[in-house]
Design a protein around this motif. Structure first.
Motif, short mmCIF file in Angstrom:
data_model
loop_
_atom_site.label_atom_id
_atom_site.label_comp_id
_atom_site.label_asym_id
_atom_site.label_seq_id
_atom_site.Cartn_x
_atom_site.Cartn_y
_atom_site.Cartn_z
N TYR A 213 0.84 -1.21 0.00
CA TYR A 213 0.00 0.00 0.00
C TYR A 213 0.87 1.26 0.00
CZ TYR A 213 -4.69 -1.97 0.41
OH TYR A 213 -5.88 -2.59 0.14
N CYS B 250 -0.18 3.00 -3.44
CA CYS B 250 -1.27 3.97 -3.27
C CYS B 250 -0.94 5.38 -3.78
CB CYS B 250 -1.73 4.00 -1.82
SG CYS B 250 -2.64 2.51 -1.36
N LEU C 249 -9.47 2.35 -5.68
CA LEU C 249 -9.65 2.98 -4.37
C LEU C 249 -10.82 2.34 -3.63
CD1 LEU C 249 -9.14 6.62 -3.56
CD2 LEU C 249 -11.23 5.58 -2.77
N MET D 10 -9.90 -1.22 -2.53
CA MET D 10 -8.96 -1.22 -1.41
C MET D 10 -9.64 -0.81 -0.11
SD MET D 10 -5.49 0.26 -3.14
CE MET D 10 -4.15 -0.88 -3.44
N ALA E 294 -6.20 1.56 3.58
CA ALA E 294 -6.70 2.47 2.54
C ALA E 294 -6.91 3.87 3.09
CB ALA E 294 -7.99 1.93 1.95
N HIS F 110 -3.26 5.35 3.47
CA HIS F 110 -2.46 5.56 2.27
C HIS F 110 -3.22 6.16 1.09
CE1 HIS F 110 1.05 3.61 3.96
NE2 HIS F 110 0.26 2.65 4.41
N LEU F 111 -4.55 6.17 1.15
CA LEU F 111 -5.34 6.72 0.04
C LEU F 111 -6.23 7.88 0.48
CD1 LEU F 111 -6.50 3.47 -1.81
CD2 LEU F 111 -5.01 5.24 -2.73
#
Length: 130
Positions: free
Chosen positions: A71, A75, A101, A104, A112, A115-116
């Motif tokens: 990730y 990401c 996205l 995840m 998620a 990291h997103l």
């Protein structure tokens, strides 16, 4: 054959975790999509390809030491797909990025978020703080 499948998976995984690897893989797979012209069938093929690429990106490869590392490496590259300037390419890349996205977030919500979602929402959160 199984050995070929393993080798292809290993090469794909190695490429994904390199700098700009996600974009290179997405470009390689999506190349030629949409060239069939406008129409429901071409659009359906486009969506299926985007979903398939998103599933690939959301899956941590066996070669990766940890899900956290995967990730951390992938990401930011997925978020970069949202900033592609070429309009024809941007539409497909944005589909891939948003589907990845969502996948995840469903599969590993904490990673998620870290990291997103946090990097994606950081500018909005900064505005709310002021």
């Amino acid at each position: 054959p199984a050995w070929l499948r393993r080798l292809c998976g290993q090469l794909l995984s190695e490429r994904l975790m390199r700098p700009s690897g996600v974009q290179a893989v997405v470009r390689g797979i999506m190349e030629g999509t949409g060239a069939g012209g406008p129409g429901a069938e071409a659009a359906a093929v486009d969506w299926r390809k985007c979903d398939t690429v998103a599933k690939i990106l959301a899956s941590c490869p066996q070669q990766c030491l940890s899900l956290e590392d995967y990730y951390r490496l992938v990401c930011p590259q997925i978020l970069d797909l949202l900033h592609i300037q070429d309009k024809l390419t941007a539409r497909q890349f944005q589909r891939v990025a948003t589907t990845t996205l969502l996948t995840m977030v469903k599969e590993h919500p904490q990673l998620a978020e870290k990291h997103l979602l946090q990097p994606l929402l950081a500018p909005l959160l900064r505005c709310l703080e002021t």
